[in-house]
Design a protein around this motif. Structure first.
Motif, PDB file in Angstrom:
ATOM      1  N   ASN A  96       0.191   3.198 -16.703  1.00  0.00           N
ATOM      2  CA  ASN A  96      -1.181   3.486 -16.282  1.00  0.00           C
ATOM      3  C   ASN A  96      -1.941   4.207 -17.390  1.00  0.00           C
TER       4      ASN A  96
ATOM      5  N   SER B 280     -10.002   4.228 -12.759  1.00  0.00           N
ATOM      6  CA  SER B 280      -9.010   5.176 -13.241  1.00  0.00           C
ATOM      7  C   SER B 280      -8.139   5.598 -12.066  1.00  0.00           C
ATOM      8  N   PRO B 281      -6.824   5.456 -12.144  1.00  0.00           N
ATOM      9  CA  PRO B 281      -6.089   4.919 -13.275  1.00  0.00           C
ATOM     10  C   PRO B 281      -6.260   3.406 -13.376  1.00  0.00           C
TER      11      PRO B 281
ATOM     12  N   PHE C 242      -5.825   6.316 -18.103  1.00  0.00           N
ATOM     13  CA  PHE C 242      -6.808   7.086 -17.352  1.00  0.00           C
ATOM     14  C   PHE C 242      -8.105   7.143 -18.138  1.00  0.00           C
TER      15      PHE C 242
END
Length: 191
Positions: free
Chosen positions: A78, A95-96, A80
């Protein structure tokens, strides 16, 4: 990065756009013929955006314009978002942002702004929001639009940060600014 790898990555990004978006901007043949324009960076670089004209009568300009941003997360984890954007979001940067395998697009956002407005849109994605310039893979993009004598032009500054060996990419063949409206489309990837 070799030319063959650049071509592979460019072709990958070309297949990512939703067919509706492609139909609105360019014919598929036009996009495929520009695969050699793919740009990646491991440090920092500013790129002049090509002009792309949208279909329709330029004399019937709407009161607003839309900046479209497509992001691919090819890091395997992931990422961000961080951003400093101008206008009305539709939606904000996701986000993520979940990882996908190339050539897929991970996320998309829009910013709606007044027509022919000079502006700067900054966004970045990082694997470590607590330390984006340290133990992380971080890519930052800054779209800058300028208006001179009623004609819009733009640049993208892309930069790579962190100690984890990131590659930040921009699809130059799918990234453009409409000189009559300042509508911009930006296609980027973090790897």
């Amino acid at each position: 990065m070799t030319s063959n790898v650049k071509r592979f990555l460019a072709a990958s990004l070309l297949s990512l756009m939703p067919s509706v978006a492609l139909a609105e901007q360019y014919g598929v043949e036009d996009l495929l013929s520009q695969r050699h324009d793919y740009v990646s960076v491991v440090k920092e670089e500013t790129i002049q955006l090509p002009s792309g004209r949208l279909e329709g009568n330029a004399s019937l300009r709407p009161a607003t314009t839309i900046n479209d941003f497509y992001i691919s997360n090819w890091t395997g984890v992931n990422t961000f978002a961080g951003y400093s954007v101008t206008g009305t979001p539709n939606p904000l940067p996701p986000s993520p942002l979940a990882p996908v395998a190339p050539p897929a697009i991970s996320g998309y956002f829009q910013m709606i702004t007044p027509l022919l407005t000079p502006l700067t849109q900054l966004y970045y994605y990082t694997t470590n929001p607590a330390d984006p310039t340290g133990a992380a893979k971080t890519c930052r993009w800054i779209l800058t639009l300028t208006v001179t004598n009623g004609v819009c032009s733009g640049t993208i500054n892309q930069a790579a940060f962190g100690t984890q060996g990131v590659i930040c990419s921009l699809s130059n063949s799918q990234t453009f600014v409409d000189p009559m409206t300042c509508q911009a489309q930006v296609v980027t990837a973090i790897q």
